[in-house]
Motif scaffolding. Structure first.
Motif, mmCIF file in Angstrom:
data_model
loop_
_atom_site.group_PDB
_atom_site.id
_atom_site.type_symbol
_atom_site.label_atom_id
_atom_site.label_comp_id
_atom_site.label_asym_id
_atom_site.label_seq_id
_atom_site.Cartn_x
_atom_site.Cartn_y
_atom_site.Cartn_z
ATOM 1 N N TYR A 141 -9.552 -6.311 -6.940
ATOM 2 C CA TYR A 141 -8.684 -5.138 -7.139
ATOM 3 C C TYR A 141 -7.224 -5.437 -6.847
ATOM 4 O O TYR A 141 -6.327 -4.782 -7.381
ATOM 5 C CB TYR A 141 -9.175 -3.958 -6.281
ATOM 6 C CG TYR A 141 -8.675 -3.963 -4.864
ATOM 7 C CD1 TYR A 141 -7.504 -3.295 -4.525
ATOM 8 C CD2 TYR A 141 -9.371 -4.641 -3.865
ATOM 9 C CE1 TYR A 141 -7.038 -3.301 -3.215
ATOM 10 C CE2 TYR A 141 -8.915 -4.650 -2.570
ATOM 11 C CZ TYR A 141 -7.748 -3.980 -2.234
ATOM 12 O OH TYR A 141 -7.282 -3.999 -0.945
ATOM 13 N N ASP A 142 -6.946 -6.442 -5.991
ATOM 14 C CA ASP A 142 -5.560 -6.767 -5.650
ATOM 15 C C ASP A 142 -5.067 -8.049 -6.314
ATOM 16 O O ASP A 142 -3.963 -8.530 -6.020
ATOM 17 C CB ASP A 142 -5.374 -6.855 -4.133
ATOM 18 C CG ASP A 142 -6.366 -7.819 -3.466
ATOM 19 O OD1 ASP A 142 -7.183 -8.430 -4.183
ATOM 20 O OD2 ASP A 142 -6.307 -7.948 -2.230
ATOM 21 N N ASN A 143 -5.884 -8.623 -7.214
ATOM 22 C CA ASN A 143 -5.490 -9.801 -8.003
ATOM 23 C C ASN A 143 -4.988 -10.966 -7.151
ATOM 24 O O ASN A 143 -4.036 -11.668 -7.517
ATOM 25 C CB ASN A 143 -4.422 -9.412 -9.041
ATOM 26 C CG ASN A 143 -5.008 -8.709 -10.248
ATOM 27 O OD1 ASN A 143 -6.154 -8.929 -10.625
ATOM 28 N ND2 ASN A 143 -4.219 -7.833 -10.873
ATOM 29 N N ASP A 192 -10.478 -2.111 -16.083
ATOM 30 C CA ASP A 192 -9.065 -1.867 -16.384
ATOM 31 C C ASP A 192 -8.998 -0.955 -17.604
ATOM 32 O O ASP A 192 -8.902 -1.405 -18.736
ATOM 33 C CB ASP A 192 -8.346 -3.187 -16.648
ATOM 34 C CG ASP A 192 -6.857 -3.009 -16.879
ATOM 35 O OD1 ASP A 192 -6.359 -1.873 -16.736
ATOM 36 O OD2 ASP A 192 -6.182 -3.998 -17.212
ATOM 37 N N ASP A 198 -4.528 -4.403 -13.721
ATOM 38 C CA ASP A 198 -5.231 -4.260 -12.451
ATOM 39 C C ASP A 198 -6.474 -3.407 -12.651
ATOM 40 O O ASP A 198 -6.635 -2.717 -13.653
ATOM 41 C CB ASP A 198 -4.330 -3.708 -11.345
ATOM 42 C CG ASP A 198 -3.680 -2.386 -11.701
ATOM 43 O OD1 ASP A 198 -4.227 -1.644 -12.541
ATOM 44 O OD2 ASP A 198 -2.614 -2.067 -11.135
ATOM 45 N N ASN A 247 -5.723 2.467 -10.278
ATOM 46 C CA ASN A 247 -5.126 1.512 -9.349
ATOM 47 C C ASN A 247 -3.615 1.470 -9.571
ATOM 48 O O ASN A 247 -3.146 1.071 -10.635
ATOM 49 C CB ASN A 247 -5.746 0.129 -9.583
ATOM 50 C CG ASN A 247 -5.329 -0.904 -8.555
ATOM 51 O OD1 ASN A 247 -4.320 -0.759 -7.863
ATOM 52 N ND2 ASN A 247 -6.108 -1.964 -8.462
ATOM 53 N N ASN A 500 -6.774 -8.489 -15.696
ATOM 54 C CA ASN A 500 -7.234 -8.551 -14.309
ATOM 55 C C ASN A 500 -7.801 -9.934 -14.009
ATOM 56 O O ASN A 500 -8.392 -10.584 -14.864
ATOM 57 C CB ASN A 500 -8.240 -7.437 -14.028
ATOM 58 C CG ASN A 500 -9.567 -7.634 -14.751
ATOM 59 O OD1 ASN A 500 -10.465 -8.317 -14.272
ATOM 60 N ND2 ASN A 500 -9.685 -7.021 -15.940
#
Length: 586
Positions: A141-143, A192, A198, A247, A500
């Protein structure tokens, strides 16, 4: 279409030469085609010697007083440390009575030791948690390059951030995913939906459950089965609703209403999968629902979804009846380039195979091919986690799923509804039809359990697909695929850059000697579970794939050519390399 009755179908299943008719290997004129060779797959349960000895506690053993005890939870093949070897995550429930202090059941994270064994690192990782767990979905989720973990519960859900050093932190509150009420979270999926690079989050809720207000077995309209008092529900219990979160830079914002997700009401949602079913470049959502119409949220490209399950033919069976949707298997069973759906159901009902008939530029369209494909006779068991893995690497996805009744009290009155059952394996014959090969598939498939979640992946990196299964009040099963044959394979591991990082929603098309195959990268599938993110393609006798196409969630397409078989090809978004055949198998 002529239907096969359940009784007649069972005769066909065990009728020797008649089985060939159901399997589609006798022509209409009665002339026999070439016989099907024996299934070269044998499953062995190696959980105990591998170190998977802790039972998954979930409600009562001999009886289930409330529905919260019956549904069970998911499992995952999860390479949390990015070393190329599948680690395992097994969820857990609890009992109605509080356990002795220090003996609370917990989720388990097992690190792959690369030698056929695993080490329990739950406490070191910070993942110990007790509760009525349901589903898991996985995505970065935060790459930051390490896939994170979202879990649903009856009570409070939790998002664990993966720090990449073997530890996790509960970031539920700080990311905006906390809530003050009690919910029964069911299926979930990262995706996504707006193509901004994201991962957003969909969370289903099964129903509204209040232990104090729920009738006991036999004390309500929906509290008996075949005349036997059993736990109540889902019918008669209050509906819940689905939630959707966008997100925004690592923080999640509730857009359930604005996106149209919350408009679909009066369902009992269970498993979820996020995939581009109409190949328009935007990820859709399919939700298997218990005892109510299933949901197909079509992505409208503008931040909203519309439920098109009814008009697409994927809400009900071909008779227009709702079914008790539980598990989902997603794949291209007929190799026509479209993603099909297999959905498992309750006893005395057929499981359903939806063939995707979509043509680009037209509305989504599915056809119920359950009877024609050979699944009409399989109505004996309550079935759960499912998948479309190519178990023998012949290039044709098979269908496998697990069984287990929800009423342990019933077996002593009706032996045909055993609480424990086999794992069911249907071999793809390559002509639109399947045949049941469970009895040929070894003790791992035939030893009875009452199972729920199931995940597919190659934990020992030997080139065939293995199987992780959640068993109620027993340790999990780890079914090693002891494939005996010479068919080749190719695994595709995707890495997003503009898309993502996990590559969720990417659609991969592999062209080899026998034509094309398509798969997609999923955050959740089966029943509340997660498969190996490396997409596994059987190649049959082909020594290479002539072409590998990756359709990324942001709309870009990459092409790799002349890729040698029997390896893991890691494809990074923006790369297109025909000289380097890929990364060798770990």
């Amino acid at each position: 279409m002529v239907k096969v009755s359940p009784t007649f179908g069972k005769v066909l299943c065990f009728g020797g030469a008649v089985l060939l008719l159901l399997a589609g290997v006798i022509t209409r004129s009665g002339a026999a085609q070439k016989s099907v060779p024996p299934f070269p797959v044998n499953f062995t349960d190696i959980a105990a010697p591998a170190g998977l000895t802790q039972p998954t506690i979930y409600g009562g053993v001999e009886s289930k007083k409330y529905i919260i005890e019956t549904n069970g939870c998911g499992v995952a093949f999860y390479d949390y440390d990015n070393d190329g070897w599948m680690d395992l995550f097994v969820m857990s429930g609890r009992r109605l009575e509080d356990p002795p202090k220090g003996q609370e059941p917990s989720n388990r994270l097992y690190r792959n030791n690369r030698n056929g064994t695993f080490t329990d690192i739950t406490d070191k990782a910070g993942l110990r948690r007790t509760g009525w767990a349901s589903a898991l979905c996985i995505g970065d989720y935060d790459n930051d390059g390490f896939d994170d973990l979202f879990l649903t519960y009856w009570g409070q859900n939790v998002l664990y951030r993966n720090h990449g050093n073997g530890t996790f932190t509960d970031v539920t509150a700080q990311t905006g995913l906390g809530f003050s009420d009690t919910r029964w979270g069911s299926g979930c999926s990262f995706l996504d939906y707006d193509r901004d690079g994201d991962l957003d989050l969909f969370v289903a809720n099964y129903l509204t459950f209040d232990l104090a207000k729920t009738p006991e077995p036999g004390k309500g309209v929906n509290c008996s089965w075949k005349g036997i008092p059993v736990n109540c529900g889902p019918k008669g219990l209050p509906f819940a609703r689905n939630w959707f979160y966008r997100n925004d830079g690592g923080k999640f914002v509730d857009v359930s209403e604005a996106s149209g997700i919350a408009k679909v009401r009066e369902r009992y949602p269970m498993s979820v999968t996020a995939a581009d079913f109409d190949e328009d470049g935007w990820v859709d959502l399919y939700v298997a629902c218990d005892s109510t119409a299933s949901i197909l949220y079509r992505n409208n490209h503008d931040g909203t979804f519309t439920d098109v399950a009814l008009e697409s033919g994927s809400a009900y069976n071909e008779d227009g009846n709702p079914q008790a949707g539980m598990g989902l298997g997603i794949g291209d069973y007929d190799r026509d380039g479209r993603l099909d759906i297999f959905k498992t159901h309750f006893a005395d009902d057929t499981h359903i195979l939806y063939r995707n008939l979509n043509e680009k530029g037209r509305k989504l369209n599915f056809e119920d091919v359950t009877m024609a494909a050979g699944f009409g006779a399989q109505t004996k068991y309550v079935c759960w986690g499912a998948g479309m893995p190519d178990l023998d690497n012949d290039g044709w996805p098979d269908i496998a799923f697990v069984t287990g009744n929800v009423y342990p009290e019933v077996e002593k009155f009706f032996q045909q509804y055993a609480y424990r059952g086999p794992r069911l394996i249907f071999r793809n014959l390559g002509n639109g039809k399947f045949t049941d090969v469970t009895k040929q598939s070894g003790p791992g498939a035939n030893t009875p359990h009452t199972s729920r979640g199931a995940a597919f992946g190659d934990f020992d990196n030997d080139g065939d697909v293995d199987w992780l299964v959640m068993n109620m009040n027993e340790p999990p099963s780890l079914l090693r695929n002891d494939y005996q044959g010479t068919n080749r394979w190719l695994k595709i591991k995707v890495q997003g850059v503009q898309s993502n990082r996990t590559g969720l929603g990417a659609r991969v098309v592999v062209s080899s000697g026998k034509g094309k195959q398509v798969q997609t990268v999923l955050s959740q599938t089966s029943y509340y579970s997660h498969d190996d993110l490396r997409l596994h393609f059987g190649l049959g006798e082909a020594t290479k794939a002539e072409r590998v196409e990756v359709f990324w969630p942001n709309g870009q397409t990459d092409v790799w050519q002349e890729v040698a078989a029997n390896q893991v090809l890691t494809v990074r978004e923006g790369g297109s390399n025909s000289k380097n055949p890929g990364n060798p198998k770990p």
